[in-house]
Enzyme design. Structure first.
Site, short mmCIF file in Angstrom:
data_model
loop_
_atom_site.label_atom_id
_atom_site.label_comp_id
_atom_site.label_asym_id
_atom_site.label_seq_id
_atom_site.Cartn_x
_atom_site.Cartn_y
_atom_site.Cartn_z
N LYS A 99 0.80 -1.21 0.00
CA LYS A 99 0.00 0.00 0.00
C LYS A 99 0.85 1.27 0.00
O LYS A 99 0.66 2.15 -0.84
CB LYS A 99 -0.86 -0.06 1.26
CG LYS A 99 -1.55 1.18 1.65
CD LYS A 99 -2.29 0.93 2.96
CE LYS A 99 -1.34 0.84 4.14
NZ LYS A 99 -1.17 2.12 4.85
N THR A 100 1.78 1.35 0.92
CA THR A 100 2.61 2.55 1.01
C THR A 100 3.45 2.71 -0.25
O THR A 100 3.67 3.82 -0.73
CB THR A 100 3.53 2.48 2.24
OG1 THR A 100 2.73 2.15 3.37
CG2 THR A 100 4.20 3.80 2.49
N ASP A 109 -3.97 8.37 2.76
CA ASP A 109 -3.52 7.09 3.32
C ASP A 109 -4.51 6.65 4.39
O ASP A 109 -5.18 7.48 5.02
CB ASP A 109 -2.14 7.32 3.95
CG ASP A 109 -1.48 6.03 4.37
OD1 ASP A 109 -1.85 4.98 3.82
OD2 ASP A 109 -0.60 6.07 5.25
N GLU A 110 -4.62 5.35 4.63
CA GLU A 110 -5.47 4.82 5.70
C GLU A 110 -6.88 5.40 5.66
O GLU A 110 -7.41 5.86 6.67
CB GLU A 110 -4.86 5.12 7.08
CG GLU A 110 -3.42 4.66 7.25
CD GLU A 110 -3.29 3.19 7.57
OE1 GLU A 110 -4.27 2.43 7.32
OE2 GLU A 110 -2.22 2.79 8.03
N GLN A 135 -8.80 -3.21 8.37
CA GLN A 135 -7.85 -2.65 9.33
C GLN A 135 -8.37 -1.37 9.97
O GLN A 135 -7.60 -0.56 10.48
CB GLN A 135 -6.51 -2.39 8.66
CG GLN A 135 -5.80 -3.66 8.27
CD GLN A 135 -4.38 -3.40 7.80
OE1 GLN A 135 -3.52 -3.01 8.58
NE2 GLN A 135 -4.13 -3.63 6.52
N ARG A 147 0.99 -8.63 11.09
CA ARG A 147 2.28 -7.93 11.27
C ARG A 147 3.44 -8.90 11.12
O ARG A 147 4.59 -8.50 10.98
CB ARG A 147 2.39 -7.27 12.66
CG ARG A 147 1.40 -6.17 12.97
CD ARG A 147 1.32 -5.15 11.92
NE ARG A 147 0.23 -5.45 10.99
CZ ARG A 147 0.11 -4.88 9.81
NH1 ARG A 147 0.99 -4.01 9.40
NH2 ARG A 147 -0.89 -5.20 9.02
#
Length: 776
Positions: A56-57, A244-245, A275, A629
């Site tokens: 994603k980033t 983002d997010e 998330q 994670r």
DNA sequence: TAAACGATTCTTTTT
DNA sequence: GAATCGTTTA
């Protein structure tokens, strides 16, 4: 693993990039088809649904680089919004590596709050503020609410200031100014007085020339609504918007984005509904579901190839999250199934232990064997539901000498002494900041108690003027006498003196030193014999040091109010990381420990009480975040007995344990109680090897060991263990020489309560418990 | 007014 | 168990 191009780090990519690339841009190489599409589809609204570990980033930063490299916009014409400061920093760093020095102009990359503050400073007058407005934190908000509740004669026990503050916060999250709050909401507080309190609150803020966090967004929205020409300017400025997010945005943030995007519709939001873990803060998962409806012609791209975790970890995470009913539904799969490491990996381990001590012991042992086998401490992370769970691990790690770092925790700028110092500085900048005035008028003690302060406040309110303006006038009268009068006179005189000095060019760092010295604040701490006093003095030194990084007092205050983040030192060392699940979002480690999977703890009882099924689903998403994670190994654990609120309680394994897929999990239990359906036969392993060690681990043995190391090290006449643990008189000052039975001689680098960080002559820097060392 | 004591409540999670 | 809050006491 490194055979996969997606695992190339950004720095490697930057290094591989030829200077002044021509033709096909190299930053695009190594993207999978979906990622590439998300980068290249620059124009028009785009929603990228990106599962955990799907890059994603990388998509976001590459997209930014692409827009700039193709000259679709200058860096200063792009708006990139993140949710946390940490994410903003990372985004900036990664983008700069792709873009090169051109990227220096990325001045509109930041959090929702920092960007809206920037905008608001430009146009403050249009919403009735001065551009020098103060940004209040939660503490100030609550104190203000308390005053309002008192003034309105509301019973503060039935209706707590905290509750009012959170109510107001909730309205602001929904972008509701007092006049827009639906009338049925009024009954939520003190028989319908809620909206009235909100109004009073806002009026007070205006008088104080202050904003709270929620206001930053709400004022922006008001500003845009009432001043179309201003909004138009920003439309012209922001050619491309990246978010983002997105799943964490609240209604206010959504409206803010939508207004800004109305200009040219080039908005790209990246998010993962699975998330979304900030519902308690007003985040609306609906925003992500509504996207296609609200942004006409929106394109949606799903990223489902996971390049981070093994198939067992993905299966475990998918299985847990599949129990949620409201989700868009994505399926994560191993992005590169030719990667044997990801496919033939070890299963997720689930372990039941007797109590929290056994749990921390087991995890510490696992870390030690990992390191013995050549792993790094850095590879390991312990992810807890709540910060109180971290202490057990800290203590165990200290005892064994395992280097660790707590991320998050009580934050530097929230400490009392720092907030006090900040209040003095705020008063220099804006003397009418009553909240700052109240905070420090009697800190250090000047004989100005509650009665005196209440008198002043009554006058100030009647008069509509600030405490600072009003106090000298009251001092002319005989209303206040004796010690209080003397104290107040000194206080006001000093404030004026400091302001003069500052106005005459005294640098702000020196100003801070002068204030701390002349106010008697340093003196007060030096006379304080409590164990924290030294730490506090050190913190103040650190504060002055960090002020040096800013050119002006105003710049520094703005940074602190918004970022609340001391320049993070100590990173890059080889340490195990301990943090909350919330803090772990966006990060990854080869080895992840997920302790405390018990009912009431995780899912948190409070979450279920307050938000029911919605709360449960959010907790489950938290579990999903936790598991994903992990790259190679995930260790989930639960215990049979845990101390909660200082009481021992027997607890049940979390329902999330039941939701793990058996075929991807190795389970074992010390207690015979699995929590997994099917009982004992579900277990493929035993705790035999653990049991073999247990003779060394009985409470008696442990006590013996502790006494052995403590008794001879105590100088004669010094208080015994009782005083050492309860009184905490053993604080060692920074710089003092100490001796430790195991590590030898060393110098105290800093101390925090009963924990010391010592630079040992032979073994280097270690954290130790104060009772284990003596003065040398 | 401030220190000292006892009662109470509490903890998610963060800008 | 701790930290905060409110009451009492010096």
């Amino acid at each position: 693993m490194s055979s996969n191009p997606n695992r190339l780090s950004i720095s490697q990519m930057a290094a591989a990039r030829p200077p002044a690339a021509a033709g096909e841009a190299t930053y695009l190489s190594g993207l999978n088809p979906e990622q590439r599409e998300a980068v290249l589809h620059t124009d028009g609204p785009l929603l990228v649904l990106a599962g955990a570990g799907t890059g994603k980033t990388r998509v976001l930063t590459t997209r930014l680089a692409h827009i700039i490299a193709t000259k679709k916009a200058w860096p200063s014409q792009t708006l990139t919004v993140t949710f946390t400061n940490k994410a903003a920093r990372e985004m900036r760093e990664r983008a700069l590596k792709l873009i090169g020095p051109d990227g220096e102009g990325l001045r509109w990359l930041g959090t929702f709050h920092s960007i809206s503050a920037q905008i608001l400073r430009q146009h403050a007058e249009l919403v009735g503020l001065k551009s020098s407005f103060t940004i209040l934190d939660t503490d100030d908000q609550v104190r203000l609410c308390k005053q309002i509740i008192q003034a309105e004669n509301i019973d503060p026990k039935r209706w707590t200031p905290r509750f009012l503050a959170s109510l107001i916060d909730g309205w602001k999250n929904r972008a509701l100014t007092p006049d827009r709050v639906p009338s049925e909401d009024a009954h939520m507080f003190a028989d319908g007085k809620g909206i009235k309190c909100y109004e009073i609150y806002q009026n007070r803020l205006k008088v104080l020339n202050a904003c709270d966090f929620g206001d930053l967004l709400v004022h922006n929205i008001t500003l845009f609504r009432e001043n179309p020409d201003v909004l138009k300017d920003y439309h012209a400025r922001f050619k491309y918007i990246l978010v983002d997010e997105y799943q964490d945005t609240n209604v206010a943030q959504y409206l803010w984005l939508r207004m800004l995007a109305q200009g040219n519709h080039n908005i790209c939001c990246v998010g993962d509904d699975d998330q979304s873990i900030y519902g308690w803060r007003g985040a609306e998962v609906d925003n992500i579901l509504r996207f296609e409806k609200d942004f006409a012609g929106a394109k949606v791209i799903r990223l489902e190839r996971n390049y981070r975790s093994t198939r067992h970890i993905l299966a475990a995470a998918s299985s847990v999250i599949s129990h949620n009913r409201s989700r868009l539904g994505k399926t994560l799969f191993v992005g590169d199934d030719s990667d044997a490491d990801l496919v033939d990996a070890e299963k997720v381990k689930v372990r039941g232990l007797w109590d929290g001590e056994a749990e921390s012991r087991l995890i510490a042992d696992d870390i030690e064997s990992w390191v013995r086998a050549g792993g790094k401490h850095d590879d390991c992370a312990v992810l807890a539901r709540a910060s109180w769970q971290m202490r057990a691990f800290e203590e165990r790690f200290i005892m064994l000498g395992i280097p660790y770092r707590v991320i998050g925790g009580p934050r530097f700028f929230e400490r009392a002494e720092i907030r006090d110092a900040m209040a003095y500085l705020r008063l220099i900048r804006s003397p009418d900041d009553d909240l700052a005035f109240e905070r420090v008028v009697n800190e250090p003690k000047r004989g100005v108690g509650n009665t005196t302060l209440a008198k002043l406040q009554a006058y100030a309110r009647a008069d509509g003027r600030s405490l600072y303006t009003l106090t000298p006038m009251v001092l002319q009268t005989d209303e206040i006498k004796g010690g209080a009068k003397r104290g107040l006179t000194v206080f006001i005189d000093q404030l004026n003196m400091w302001r003069d000095k500052y106005a005459n060019g005294l640098p702000h760092t020196e100003l801070a030193e002068v204030i701390l010295e002349e106010s008697g604040y340093t003196d007060m701490l030096q006379k304080d014999r409590s164990p924290q006093a030294q730490t506090r003095l050190d913190n103040l030194k650190e504060l002055v040091r960090s002020m040096g990084e800013f050119d002006t007092l105003a710049g520094f205050l703005e940074h602190v109010e918004l970022v609340m983040d001391a320049s993070s030192g100590g990173a890059g060392e080889d340490q195990v990381q301990i943090l909350t699940l919330h803090g772990a979002k966006g990060l990854e480690w080869p080895m992840v420990f997920l302790p405390g999977w018990e009912e009431e703890v995780f899912p948190s009882r409070r979450s279920l009480d307050e938000s029911g099924l919605k709360g449960l689903e959010e907790e489950r998403r938290l579990a999903y975040v936790g598991i994903t994670r992990a790259r190679a190994r995930a260790y989930i654990s639960f215990v049979a007995n845990r101390q909660i609120y200082g009481r021992w309680q027997s607890v049940m394994p979390s329902r999330f344990v039941d939701e793990l897929p058996h075929e991807h999990v190795d389970a074992m239990s010390e207690t015979g109680f699995s929590g997994l359906p099917g009982g004992e036969e579900a277990f493929s392993g035993t705790m035999e090897d653990l049991g073999a060690r247990s003779s060394y681990d009985s409470p008696g043995w442990k006590r013996l060991q502790e006494n052995a190391s403590r008794t001879p090290s105590r100088p004669p006449g010094e208080a015994g263990p009782l005083a050492a643990t309860s009184g905490g008189t053993s604080a060692f000052k920074t710089g003092s020489r100490v001796f430790h039975d195991k590590f030898g001689y060393g110098k105290v680098a800093f101390s925090e309560g009963n924990k010391l960080t010592v630079d040992f002559d032979k073994t280097g820097r270690k954290k130790v418990i104060a009772t284990f060392v003596t003065a040398a």
